[in-house]
Design a protein around this motif. Structure first.
Motif, PDB file in Angstrom:
ATOM      1  N   VAL A  70      36.592  -6.884 -17.994  1.00 29.75           N
ATOM      2  CA  VAL A  70      35.944  -7.511 -16.709  1.00 29.75           C
ATOM      3  C   VAL A  70      36.906  -7.268 -15.592  1.00 29.75           C
ATOM      4  CG1 VAL A  70      36.046  -9.960 -15.982  1.00 29.75           C
ATOM      5  CG2 VAL A  70      35.362  -9.591 -18.353  1.00 29.75           C
ATOM      6  N   ASP A  71      38.316  -7.098 -15.583  1.00 23.29           N
ATOM      7  CA  ASP A  71      39.065  -6.683 -14.656  1.00 23.29           C
ATOM      8  C   ASP A  71      38.594  -5.252 -13.987  1.00 23.29           C
ATOM      9  OD1 ASP A  71      42.006  -7.650 -13.187  1.00 23.29           O
ATOM     10  OD2 ASP A  71      41.663  -5.599 -13.105  1.00 23.29           O
ATOM     11  N   ALA A  72      38.584  -4.342 -14.932  1.00 21.18           N
ATOM     12  CA  ALA A  72      38.142  -3.003 -14.269  1.00 21.18           C
ATOM     13  C   ALA A  72      36.730  -2.973 -13.904  1.00 21.18           C
ATOM     14  CB  ALA A  72      38.414  -2.041 -15.527  1.00 21.18           C
ATOM     15  N   VAL A  73      35.859  -3.728 -14.572  1.00 24.78           N
ATOM     16  CA  VAL A  73      34.626  -3.449 -14.070  1.00 24.78           C
ATOM     17  C   VAL A  73      34.057  -4.326 -12.669  1.00 24.78           C
ATOM     18  CG1 VAL A  73      32.004  -4.185 -14.514  1.00 24.78           C
ATOM     19  CG2 VAL A  73      33.585  -3.234 -16.277  1.00 24.78           C
ATOM     20  N   SER A  74      35.025  -5.560 -12.676  1.00 23.74           N
ATOM     21  CA  SER A  74      34.745  -6.445 -11.567  1.00 23.74           C
ATOM     22  C   SER A  74      35.249  -5.615 -10.291  1.00 23.74           C
ATOM     23  CB  SER A  74      35.488  -7.763 -11.669  1.00 23.74           C
ATOM     24  OG  SER A  74      35.081  -8.274 -12.434  1.00 23.74           O
ATOM     25  N   ARG A  75      36.398  -4.966 -10.206  1.00 23.69           N
ATOM     26  CA  ARG A  75      36.595  -4.323  -9.234  1.00 23.69           C
ATOM     27  C   ARG A  75      35.818  -3.393  -8.475  1.00 23.69           C
ATOM     28  NH1 ARG A  75      41.950  -3.751  -8.003  1.00 23.69           N
ATOM     29  NH2 ARG A  75      41.573  -1.738  -7.225  1.00 23.69           N
TER      30      ARG A  75
ATOM     31  N   ASP B  50      39.552  -4.246   0.174  1.00 23.29           N
ATOM     32  CA  ASP B  50      39.628  -2.773   0.802  1.00 23.29           C
ATOM     33  C   ASP B  50      38.870  -1.932  -0.013  1.00 23.29           C
ATOM     34  OD1 ASP B  50      40.233  -0.916   2.158  1.00 23.29           O
ATOM     35  OD2 ASP B  50      42.386  -0.820   2.008  1.00 23.29           O
ATOM     36  N   ALA B  51      37.550  -1.838   0.440  1.00 25.45           N
ATOM     37  CA  ALA B  51      36.692  -0.680  -0.478  1.00 25.45           C
ATOM     38  C   ALA B  51      37.427   0.751  -0.353  1.00 25.45           C
ATOM     39  CB  ALA B  51      35.347  -0.720   0.116  1.00 25.45           C
ATOM     40  N   GLN B  52      38.143   1.120   0.497  1.00 22.78           N
ATOM     41  CA  GLN B  52      38.631   2.216   0.402  1.00 22.78           C
ATOM     42  C   GLN B  52      39.668   2.473  -0.670  1.00 22.78           C
ATOM     43  OE1 GLN B  52      40.633   3.237   4.091  1.00 22.78           O
ATOM     44  NE2 GLN B  52      41.260   5.499   3.580  1.00 22.78           N
ATOM     45  N   SER B  53      40.715   1.088  -1.173  1.00 22.18           N
ATOM     46  CA  SER B  53      41.276   1.558  -2.036  1.00 22.18           C
ATOM     47  C   SER B  53      40.669   1.556  -3.221  1.00 22.18           C
ATOM     48  CB  SER B  53      42.400   0.137  -2.118  1.00 22.18           C
ATOM     49  OG  SER B  53      41.893  -0.982  -2.836  1.00 22.18           O
ATOM     50  N   VAL B  54      39.722   1.172  -3.640  1.00 22.06           N
ATOM     51  CA  VAL B  54      38.766   1.369  -4.776  1.00 22.06           C
ATOM     52  C   VAL B  54      38.460   2.755  -5.006  1.00 22.06           C
ATOM     53  CG1 VAL B  54      36.648   0.843  -5.872  1.00 22.06           C
ATOM     54  CG2 VAL B  54      37.850  -1.153  -4.742  1.00 22.06           C
ATOM     55  N   GLU B  55      37.991   3.315  -3.827  1.00 20.85           N
ATOM     56  CA  GLU B  55      37.526   4.665  -3.537  1.00 20.85           C
ATOM     57  C   GLU B  55      38.777   5.565  -4.092  1.00 20.85           C
ATOM     58  OE1 GLU B  55      34.811   6.583  -0.392  1.00 20.85           O
ATOM     59  OE2 GLU B  55      33.844   4.999  -1.393  1.00 20.85           O
TER      60      GLU B  55
ATOM     61  N   SER C 137      43.298   5.830  -8.551  1.00 24.25           N
ATOM     62  CA  SER C 137      43.983   7.064  -8.837  1.00 24.25           C
ATOM     63  C   SER C 137      42.868   7.619  -9.964  1.00 24.25           C
ATOM     64  CB  SER C 137      45.287   6.911  -9.589  1.00 24.25           C
ATOM     65  OG  SER C 137      45.096   6.009 -10.745  1.00 24.25           O
ATOM     66  N   PHE C 138      42.259   6.683 -10.829  1.00 24.22           N
ATOM     67  CA  PHE C 138      41.391   7.137 -11.866  1.00 24.22           C
ATOM     68  C   PHE C 138      40.022   7.496 -11.288  1.00 24.22           C
ATOM     69  CE2 PHE C 138      44.684   5.633 -14.657  1.00 24.22           C
ATOM     70  CZ  PHE C 138      44.875   6.885 -15.523  1.00 24.22           C
ATOM     71  N   SER C 139      39.594   6.995 -10.200  1.00 22.88           N
ATOM     72  CA  SER C 139      38.266   7.552  -9.885  1.00 22.88           C
ATOM     73  C   SER C 139      38.420   8.547  -9.146  1.00 22.88           C
ATOM     74  CB  SER C 139      37.617   6.438  -8.909  1.00 22.88           C
ATOM     75  OG  SER C 139      38.499   5.844  -8.085  1.00 22.88           O
ATOM     76  N   ARG C 140      39.641   9.271  -8.800  1.00 23.37           N
ATOM     77  CA  ARG C 140      39.733  10.487  -8.272  1.00 23.37           C
ATOM     78  C   ARG C 140      40.132  11.441  -9.545  1.00 23.37           C
ATOM     79  NH1 ARG C 140      42.774  12.633  -5.162  1.00 23.37           N
ATOM     80  NH2 ARG C 140      41.412  14.386  -5.064  1.00 23.37           N
ATOM     81  N   GLY C 141      40.550  11.021 -10.625  1.00 21.51           N
ATOM     82  CA  GLY C 141      40.613  11.822 -11.847  1.00 21.51           C
ATOM     83  C   GLY C 141      42.358  12.149 -11.613  1.00 21.51           C
ATOM     84  N   LEU C 142      43.078  11.522 -10.745  1.00 22.02           N
ATOM     85  CA  LEU C 142      44.657  12.243 -10.818  1.00 22.02           C
ATOM     86  C   LEU C 142      45.446  10.983 -10.688  1.00 22.02           C
ATOM     87  CD1 LEU C 142      44.471  14.699  -7.872  1.00 22.02           C
ATOM     88  CD2 LEU C 142      44.539  15.259 -10.291  1.00 22.02           C
ATOM     89  N   LEU C 143      46.821  11.003 -11.142  1.00 23.89           N
ATOM     90  CA  LEU C 143      47.780  10.011 -10.864  1.00 23.89           C
ATOM     91  C   LEU C 143      47.979   9.777  -9.369  1.00 23.89           C
ATOM     92  CD1 LEU C 143      50.132  10.685 -13.777  1.00 23.89           C
ATOM     93  CD2 LEU C 143      48.048   9.421 -13.842  1.00 23.89           C
TER      94      LEU C 143
ATOM     95  N   VAL D  51      32.498   2.251 -14.724  1.00 22.56           N
ATOM     96  CA  VAL D  51      31.360   2.584 -13.589  1.00 22.56           C
ATOM     97  C   VAL D  51      30.148   2.400 -14.398  1.00 22.56           C
ATOM     98  CG1 VAL D  51      30.357   4.406 -12.623  1.00 22.56           C
ATOM     99  CG2 VAL D  51      32.950   4.270 -12.323  1.00 22.56           C
ATOM    100  N   ARG D  52      29.896   2.637 -15.429  1.00 19.11           N
ATOM    101  CA  ARG D  52      28.655   2.323 -16.352  1.00 19.11           C
ATOM    102  C   ARG D  52      28.393   1.023 -16.235  1.00 19.11           C
ATOM    103  NH1 ARG D  52      26.543   1.757 -21.228  1.00 19.11           N
ATOM    104  NH2 ARG D  52      28.829   1.549 -22.279  1.00 19.11           N
ATOM    105  N   LEU D  53      29.332   0.390 -16.731  1.00 18.99           N
ATOM    106  CA  LEU D  53      28.918  -1.253 -17.105  1.00 18.99           C
ATOM    107  C   LEU D  53      28.977  -1.967 -15.473  1.00 18.99           C
ATOM    108  CD1 LEU D  53      31.385  -2.134 -19.937  1.00 18.99           C
ATOM    109  CD2 LEU D  53      29.137  -1.874 -20.080  1.00 18.99           C
ATOM    110  N   SER D  54      29.506  -1.311 -14.595  1.00 20.33           N
ATOM    111  CA  SER D  54      29.455  -1.881 -13.502  1.00 20.33           C
ATOM    112  C   SER D  54      27.916  -1.871 -12.731  1.00 20.33           C
ATOM    113  CB  SER D  54      30.499  -1.435 -12.215  1.00 20.33           C
ATOM    114  OG  SER D  54      30.122  -0.160 -11.906  1.00 20.33           O
ATOM    115  N   ARG D  55      27.304  -0.917 -13.353  1.00 18.67           N
ATOM    116  CA  ARG D  55      25.773  -0.692 -12.690  1.00 18.67           C
ATOM    117  C   ARG D  55      24.807  -1.682 -13.455  1.00 18.67           C
ATOM    118  NH1 ARG D  55      26.776   5.412 -12.903  1.00 18.67           N
ATOM    119  NH2 ARG D  55      27.926   5.922 -10.912  1.00 18.67           N
ATOM    120  N   LEU D  56      25.385  -2.335 -14.283  1.00 19.55           N
ATOM    121  CA  LEU D  56      24.438  -3.504 -14.881  1.00 19.55           C
ATOM    122  C   LEU D  56      24.804  -4.815 -14.369  1.00 19.55           C
ATOM    123  CD1 LEU D  56      25.306  -2.437 -19.015  1.00 19.55           C
ATOM    124  CD2 LEU D  56      23.598  -1.582 -17.397  1.00 19.55           C
TER     125      LEU D  56
END
Ligand code: 9D3
Length: 248
Positions: free
Chosen positions: A149-154, A162-167, A170-176, A100-105
């Motif tokens: 690159v993959d994780a940041v690009s997403r 599908d923006a919803q699937s990014v939101e 699992s890891f952006s929610r902090g759960l599996l 997330v931090r890198l994606s803001r650059l």
């Protein structure tokens, strides 16, 4: 978003960028990724990128000058990057938070090491960050750079359809994640849980939350200490913990 990747194996990195979500992001002009052959920044006849370690010992160490020249040239041609990331086993763990931090650059340079390691003056004078992708031994930083690159690009708007699937990831929610099923309704003697066929949307929603929590507690309990749980989730977790006490 711009990425510049410096490596002695440019074809290996190019191959990893060509497919899937990242490949499509590049085609659609949302991602601008350039791969640079480190040997292009050498000055000797043999295009030397490594040398013996001071103090002796096995293996070779990557020389600092070609990496420093590569980053200078990238800064001149492509603009000053927001981060210069050295991929190394000694780096801080690459997590969703780092992604997330890198994606803001808007521009990130990635330096891939090989051999026993990289002259430490690259870390101290050229890199702004040092990242590892996990506690296992790779042969170099190339696969790690592709992971970053993959994780940041997403996270770059539009790259994942599908923006919803990014939101909901699992890891952006902090759960599996919860288990997923599709047709057929029975496979290898295993039926799809009835609730998913019931059409009761509220029950489905609760089942998904419940199974996600149960899996997280069983497999990755440490994730629950930093997950932001809502009221319902905290109540569910309490119930699951009681279930587990009854059947140890
Ligand atoms: C066998 C050599 N090891 C001796 C103790 C040290 C070592 C040097 C270079 C181990 C791996 C590497 C190459 N790895 C990376 O460049 C690397 C990496 C990794 O190995 N694991 C997790 N993340 C990363 S990021 C870059």
């Amino acid at each position: 978003m711009k990425f510049d990747i410096v490596t002695i194996f440019p074809r290996m990195v190019e191959a990893g960028l060509a497919e899937g979500v990242v490949g499509r992001g590049i085609e659609r002009g949302l991602l601008d990724v350039k791969v640079h052959d480190l040997r292009a920044y050498t000055t000797d006849r043999h295009r030397t990128v490594d040398d013996v370690p001071y103090g002796g010992g096995p293996g070779m160490v990557m020389k600092p000058e070609p990496l420093a020249r590569a980053v200078d040239d990238i800064a001149c041609r492509r603009g000053t990057p927001g981060a210069v990331v050295l991929l190394s086993p000694q780096g801080r763990p690459f997590t969703q938070g780092e992604a997330v931090r890198l994606s803001r650059l808007s521009h990130v340079v990635l330096l891939c090491g090989r051999y026993e390691g990289v002259d430490d003056r690259v870390r101290t004078t050229v890199a702004t960050d040092e990242l590892s992708i996990g506690d296992y031994v790779l042969s170099g930083g190339e696969l790690a750079a592709l992971v970053v690159v993959d994780a940041v690009s997403r996270l770059v708007p539009g790259v994942v359809g599908d923006a919803q699937s990014v939101e909901e990831d699992s890891f952006s929610r902090g759960l599996l994640d919860c288990p997923h099923y599709t047709r057929p309704p029975e496979f290898a003697g295993q039926k799809v849980p009835g609730v998913l066929l019931s059409g009761h949307h509220e029950e489905v929603r609760r089942w998904r939350k419940m199974t996600a929590l149960r899996r997280t507690l069983e497999r990755r309990p440490e994730l629950l200490t930093s997950a932001a749980l809502d009221e319902e989730e905290r109540a569910m977790l309490e119930k699951i913990r009681q279930e587990q006490e009854r059947e140890p």
